[in-house]
Design a protein around this motif. Sequence first.
Motif, mmCIF file in Angstrom:
data_model
loop_
_atom_site.group_PDB
_atom_site.id
_atom_site.type_symbol
_atom_site.label_atom_id
_atom_site.label_comp_id
_atom_site.label_asym_id
_atom_site.label_seq_id
_atom_site.Cartn_x
_atom_site.Cartn_y
_atom_site.Cartn_z
ATOM 1 N N SER A 70 45.019 -2.387 77.270
ATOM 2 C CA SER A 70 45.380 -0.994 77.520
ATOM 3 C C SER A 70 44.170 -0.096 77.247
ATOM 4 C CB SER A 70 46.552 -0.582 76.636
ATOM 5 O OG SER A 70 46.162 -0.621 75.280
ATOM 6 N N ILE A 71 44.304 1.165 77.628
ATOM 7 C CA ILE A 71 43.214 2.123 77.419
ATOM 8 C C ILE A 71 42.961 2.379 75.933
ATOM 9 C CG2 ILE A 71 42.463 4.492 77.856
ATOM 10 C CD1 ILE A 71 42.292 2.679 80.288
ATOM 11 N N PRO A 72 43.979 2.573 75.086
ATOM 12 C CA PRO A 72 43.688 2.756 73.652
ATOM 13 C C PRO A 72 42.983 1.550 73.029
ATOM 14 C CG PRO A 72 45.922 3.460 74.118
ATOM 15 C CD PRO A 72 45.406 2.804 75.359
ATOM 16 N N ARG A 73 43.377 0.362 73.455
ATOM 17 C CA ARG A 73 42.721 -0.840 72.944
ATOM 18 C C ARG A 73 41.279 -0.917 73.441
ATOM 19 N NH1 ARG A 73 44.972 -6.223 71.160
ATOM 20 N NH2 ARG A 73 46.754 -4.908 70.824
ATOM 21 N N LEU A 74 41.034 -0.458 74.656
ATOM 22 C CA LEU A 74 39.674 -0.429 75.203
ATOM 23 C C LEU A 74 38.775 0.485 74.379
ATOM 24 C CD1 LEU A 74 37.548 -0.945 77.475
ATOM 25 C CD2 LEU A 74 38.516 1.042 78.616
ATOM 26 N N SER A 75 39.266 1.661 74.020
ATOM 27 C CA SER A 75 38.422 2.583 73.252
ATOM 28 C C SER A 75 38.143 2.037 71.860
ATOM 29 C CB SER A 75 39.061 3.965 73.173
ATOM 30 O OG SER A 75 40.269 3.917 72.453
ATOM 31 N N ARG A 80 34.202 -0.490 68.192
ATOM 32 C CA ARG A 80 33.997 -1.611 67.262
ATOM 33 C C ARG A 80 32.803 -2.460 67.688
ATOM 34 N NH1 ARG A 80 33.374 -4.706 63.243
ATOM 35 N NH2 ARG A 80 34.688 -6.497 62.924
ATOM 36 N N ASN A 81 32.698 -2.750 68.984
ATOM 37 C CA ASN A 81 31.585 -3.562 69.473
ATOM 38 C C ASN A 81 30.258 -2.828 69.359
ATOM 39 O OD1 ASN A 81 33.065 -5.855 70.081
ATOM 40 N ND2 ASN A 81 33.520 -5.176 72.152
ATOM 41 N N VAL A 169 22.711 1.508 79.634
ATOM 42 C CA VAL A 169 24.077 2.033 79.527
ATOM 43 C C VAL A 169 25.061 1.110 80.248
ATOM 44 C CG1 VAL A 169 25.573 3.921 80.301
ATOM 45 C CG2 VAL A 169 23.433 4.428 79.148
ATOM 46 N N THR A 170 24.670 0.585 81.402
ATOM 47 C CA THR A 170 25.550 -0.318 82.140
ATOM 48 C C THR A 170 25.810 -1.601 81.361
ATOM 49 O OG1 THR A 170 24.730 0.576 84.226
ATOM 50 C CG2 THR A 170 25.845 -1.556 84.317
ATOM 51 N N VAL A 171 24.752 -2.215 80.848
ATOM 52 C CA VAL A 171 24.910 -3.472 80.104
ATOM 53 C C VAL A 171 25.743 -3.248 78.835
ATOM 54 C CG1 VAL A 171 23.649 -5.200 78.745
ATOM 55 C CG2 VAL A 171 22.845 -4.565 81.015
ATOM 56 N N HIS A 175 29.452 -4.861 78.208
ATOM 57 C CA HIS A 175 29.623 -5.794 77.094
ATOM 58 C C HIS A 175 30.619 -5.251 76.071
ATOM 59 C CE1 HIS A 175 28.708 -7.906 73.322
ATOM 60 N NE2 HIS A 175 28.386 -8.926 74.108
ATOM 61 N N ALA A 176 30.463 -3.982 75.685
ATOM 62 C CA ALA A 176 31.334 -3.413 74.660
ATOM 63 C C ALA A 176 32.767 -3.273 75.148
ATOM 64 C CB ALA A 176 30.803 -2.049 74.215
ATOM 65 N N SER A 177 32.969 -3.120 76.438
ATOM 66 C CA SER A 177 34.327 -2.968 76.965
ATOM 67 C C SER A 177 35.043 -4.299 77.123
ATOM 68 C CB SER A 177 34.293 -2.261 78.324
ATOM 69 O OG SER A 177 33.753 -0.976 78.190
#
Length: 199
Positions: A70-75, A80-81, A169-171, A175-177
């Motif tokens: 979900s979107i909240p989990r994505l943020s 965190r990453n 920014v793309t990498v 990765h973080a997402s």
Amino acid sequence: MADNVNIDLSGEINASTTEKKGFQKYVTEVELLLQHVRSGAAPALVLGLLSSRRPWTQFIATENFKAPASIPRLSRRFYRNVEYFQANYLMVFLGLFAYCLITSPLLLIAIVASFFGYRKLTSGPNTWKIGSWELTKTQQYAICAGASMVLCWLAGAGAVLFWVLGATVTVVALHASFFDAEVLPPSDDPEQFPMIEQV
């Protein structure tokens, strides 16, 4: 019946003792980082950050890449990453920057020439004259800055800068997402990045 009670409420509130959360915490950390850079502690900060690098086998473990539920989990996963892998992301940026310098020798020459120009300017009393008019130190720095900007523009520094920033920014965003933060060791503050969603 009611006694008047006087309570002394005078004093000072120290804003730095209040704990900041979310985006404001990162803004405060960036301001602190800029203060350190201005004081000349940038190389020590970069080396300290690079010493906290995570293993590359953990960073690129393909079995840990999953789409967020979900979107909240994505943020939460993203923040965190970024916090956990910040040294690795910095090394990705430095690697892309080094790649651009190697593939653009004219830009490397422009940067080295600018560096030695500033070094020469700061290494002692220099007096520059235009006709009978002697330039102040500020004017000398302005001329050197202008010459450096022209050299870098001719070498294509603008395109390289946008390419490096765009690629970084793309990498980092990908990765973080998509890297599953639940496989990482728990953080010191369990309330900072809760992985349980509220429904």
